[in-house]
Design a protein around this motif. Structure first.
Motif, PDB file in Angstrom:
ATOM      1  N   ALA A  77       0.832  -1.212   0.000  1.00 12.68           N
ATOM      2  CA  ALA A  77       0.000   0.000   0.000  1.00 12.68           C
ATOM      3  C   ALA A  77       0.863   1.257   0.000  1.00 12.68           C
ATOM      4  O   ALA A  77       0.556   2.238  -0.687  1.00 12.68           O
ATOM      5  CB  ALA A  77      -0.920  -0.003   1.224  1.00 12.68           C
ATOM      6  N   TRP A  78       1.955   1.234   0.756  1.00 12.21           N
ATOM      7  CA  TRP A  78       2.858   2.383   0.817  1.00 12.21           C
ATOM      8  C   TRP A  78       3.489   2.641  -0.544  1.00 12.21           C
ATOM      9  O   TRP A  78       3.591   3.794  -0.989  1.00 12.21           O
ATOM     10  CB  TRP A  78       3.914   2.125   1.882  1.00 12.21           C
ATOM     11  N   GLY A  79       3.910   1.584  -1.238  1.00 14.09           N
ATOM     12  CA  GLY A  79       4.512   1.751  -2.555  1.00 14.09           C
ATOM     13  C   GLY A  79       3.543   2.348  -3.567  1.00 14.09           C
ATOM     14  O   GLY A  79       3.901   3.245  -4.340  1.00 14.09           O
ATOM     15  N   LEU A  80       2.296   1.853  -3.569  1.00 14.16           N
ATOM     16  CA  LEU A  80       1.279   2.419  -4.460  1.00 14.16           C
ATOM     17  C   LEU A  80       1.025   3.886  -4.141  1.00 14.16           C
ATOM     18  O   LEU A  80       0.937   4.734  -5.034  1.00 14.16           O
ATOM     19  CB  LEU A  80      -0.030   1.634  -4.341  1.00 14.16           C
ATOM     20  N   HIS A  81       0.899   4.182  -2.861  1.00 13.16           N
ATOM     21  CA  HIS A  81       0.624   5.543  -2.404  1.00 13.16           C
ATOM     22  C   HIS A  81       1.773   6.476  -2.790  1.00 13.16           C
ATOM     23  O   HIS A  81       1.557   7.588  -3.290  1.00 13.16           O
ATOM     24  CB  HIS A  81       0.423   5.532  -0.884  1.00 13.16           C
ATOM     25  N   PHE A  82       3.002   6.018  -2.559  1.00 15.09           N
ATOM     26  CA  PHE A  82       4.178   6.822  -2.880  1.00 15.09           C
ATOM     27  C   PHE A  82       4.228   7.130  -4.378  1.00 15.09           C
ATOM     28  O   PHE A  82       4.389   8.291  -4.791  1.00 15.09           O
ATOM     29  CB  PHE A  82       5.435   6.073  -2.442  1.00 15.09           C
ATOM     30  N   ALA A  83       4.105   6.098  -5.209  1.00 14.43           N
ATOM     31  CA  ALA A  83       4.183   6.301  -6.663  1.00 14.43           C
ATOM     32  C   ALA A  83       3.047   7.190  -7.153  1.00 14.43           C
ATOM     33  O   ALA A  83       3.252   8.058  -8.018  1.00 14.43           O
ATOM     34  CB  ALA A  83       4.156   4.956  -7.376  1.00 14.43           C
ATOM     35  N   ASN A  84       1.851   6.983  -6.615  1.00 21.72           N
ATOM     36  CA  ASN A  84       0.699   7.797  -7.007  1.00 21.72           C
ATOM     37  C   ASN A  84       0.943   9.274  -6.700  1.00 21.72           C
ATOM     38  O   ASN A  84       0.664  10.151  -7.523  1.00 21.72           O
ATOM     39  CB  ASN A  84      -0.551   7.294  -6.278  1.00 21.72           C
ATOM     40  N   ASN A  85       1.473   9.573  -5.498  1.00 23.11           N
ATOM     41  CA  ASN A  85       1.691  10.962  -5.112  1.00 23.11           C
ATOM     42  C   ASN A  85       2.864  11.589  -5.855  1.00 23.11           C
ATOM     43  O   ASN A  85       2.856  12.796  -6.120  1.00 23.11           O
ATOM     44  CB  ASN A  85       1.901  11.059  -3.605  1.00 23.11           C
ATOM     45  N   VAL A  86       3.879  10.783  -6.188  1.00 27.37           N
ATOM     46  CA  VAL A  86       4.972  11.305  -7.002  1.00 27.37           C
ATOM     47  C   VAL A  86       4.434  11.765  -8.353  1.00 27.37           C
ATOM     48  O   VAL A  86       4.780  12.854  -8.851  1.00 27.37           O
ATOM     49  CB  VAL A  86       6.071  10.239  -7.188  1.00 27.37           C
ATOM     50  N   ILE A  87       3.573  10.957  -8.955  1.00 25.80           N
ATOM     51  CA  ILE A  87       2.985  11.331 -10.247  1.00 25.80           C
ATOM     52  C   ILE A  87       2.120  12.574 -10.111  1.00 25.80           C
ATOM     53  O   ILE A  87       2.211  13.505 -10.921  1.00 25.80           O
ATOM     54  CB  ILE A  87       2.158  10.157 -10.817  1.00 25.80           C
ATOM     55  N   ALA A  88       1.284  12.629  -9.052  1.00 27.40           N
ATOM     56  CA  ALA A  88       0.321  13.722  -8.902  1.00 27.40           C
ATOM     57  C   ALA A  88       0.955  15.017  -8.412  1.00 27.40           C
ATOM     58  O   ALA A  88       0.407  16.101  -8.669  1.00 27.40           O
ATOM     59  CB  ALA A  88      -0.781  13.294  -7.931  1.00 27.40           C
ATOM     60  N   ILE A  89       2.084  14.924  -7.700  1.00 23.36           N
ATOM     61  CA  ILE A  89       2.689  16.128  -7.126  1.00 23.36           C
ATOM     62  C   ILE A  89       3.922  16.583  -7.895  1.00 23.36           C
ATOM     63  O   ILE A  89       4.111  17.786  -8.120  1.00 23.36           O
ATOM     64  CB  ILE A  89       3.062  15.889  -5.637  1.00 23.36           C
ATOM     65  N   LEU A  90       4.754  15.641  -8.333  1.00 24.37           N
ATOM     66  CA  LEU A  90       6.026  16.003  -8.954  1.00 24.37           C
ATOM     67  C   LEU A  90       6.011  15.904 -10.478  1.00 24.37           C
ATOM     68  O   LEU A  90       6.857  16.513 -11.127  1.00 24.37           O
ATOM     69  CB  LEU A  90       7.154  15.112  -8.416  1.00 24.37           C
TER      70      LEU A  90
END
Length: 274
Positions: free
Chosen positions: A210-223
């Motif tokens: 779950a952490w990996g999905l969340h991290f990758a999702n936020n990297v795409i949406a924020i960075l």
């Protein structure tokens, strides 16, 4: 409930201490404006400071589990090798499946503007990645690690320990003043992600996936691509004017929910076969 109150209190205290530190450095002049920029992640340093406030979430969970439950963070995270392996899988699944489908749909998206200073983006990228790692880890610890495990121990009913943290996760991102008529679409997308993360945590037995999905999702949406108008201080690509029109955002959010279901199915298949 006492544990959640303690976590919230420590997080709030950390926010206050951060504000005091900013006031001591900058003085009263421009203090309110600085806080406003930090709350929206309007520039690189403001975004990184905002992400750093989630250290208060880590500290709050650590204090709560030690004082109230006499156990450590490892009991919420899982064994380190498993967490790292599953985290890598989550990041890979989001990048390969989610990123691939996003690229395929790119021609359907409205035109986006690239940041005028890619070099500056690269300089801040390591700090931003660390900040997102802290932010997503704190949210996973609170909602999937602490709240979900405590509800599972107390009630033992999946409808409670999967659904309640997911709904609370959705309401934690509820901001009608900023999101306008799209607020319920954002709530639905966020709650769905919470439900997917909760299910994968239950199935895998650790927070890594779950952490990996969340991290990758936020990297795409924020960075990478910022289209919501907030937290865009370090986005490589931005919507003209800061945010897409609500009529454009709604189908994007619906497509994002379909995308997350596909990523979830891939992760479930991997869990079943390992």
């Amino acid at each position: 409930m006492l544990g959640l109150c303690l976590i919230g209190g420590v997080y709030f205290l950390w926010m206050v201490l951060t504000g005091v530190a900013i006031w001591l450095v900058q003085g009263l002049d421009g203090f309110e404006q600085s806080l406003q920029r930090i709350s929206t992640g309007a520039d690189p340093w403001s975004l990184i400071l905002l992400l750093s406030t989630f250290l208060g979430g880590w500290l709050g969970v650590w204090i709560a589990v030690h004082l109230l439950h006499r156990r450590g963070l490892r009991s919420l995270l899982g064994r380190a090798p498993k967490v790292l392996r599953d985290f890598t899988l989550g990041v890979g699944a989001m990048i390969l499946v989610g990123g691939g489908l996003t690229l395929a749909a790119a021609p359907l998206l409205p035109p986006l503007e690239m940041t005028p200073d890619p070099g500056r983006w690269l300089i801040f990228l390591p700090l931003a990645l660390l900040g997102i790692l802290i932010q997503t880890g704190a949210e996973e610890l609170v909602f999937r690690g602490y709240l979900q495990s405590q509800l599972a121990a107390r009630f033992g009913a999946p409808v409670v320990y999967l659904l309640v943290p997911s709904l609370l996760f959705g309401f934690a991102h509820f901001n009608a003043a900023t999101l306008g008529d799209t607020v319920w679409y954002v709530f639905a997308a966020t709650a769905l992600f919470g439900l997917i993360a909760s299910d994968l945590t239950q199935r895998s037995g650790a927070l890594g996936l779950a952490w990996g999905l969340h991290f990758a999702n936020n990297v795409i949406a924020i960075l990478i691509v910022s289209v919501m108008g907030g937290l865009g201080g370090l986005a490589l690509l931005r919507a003209p004017g800061g945010a897409l029109a609500e009529s454009v955002l709604r189908p994007i959010l619906l497509a994002d929910m379909v995308l997350m279901v596909i990523v979830w199915a891939v992760c479930r298949l991997w869990i079943r076969r390992r």
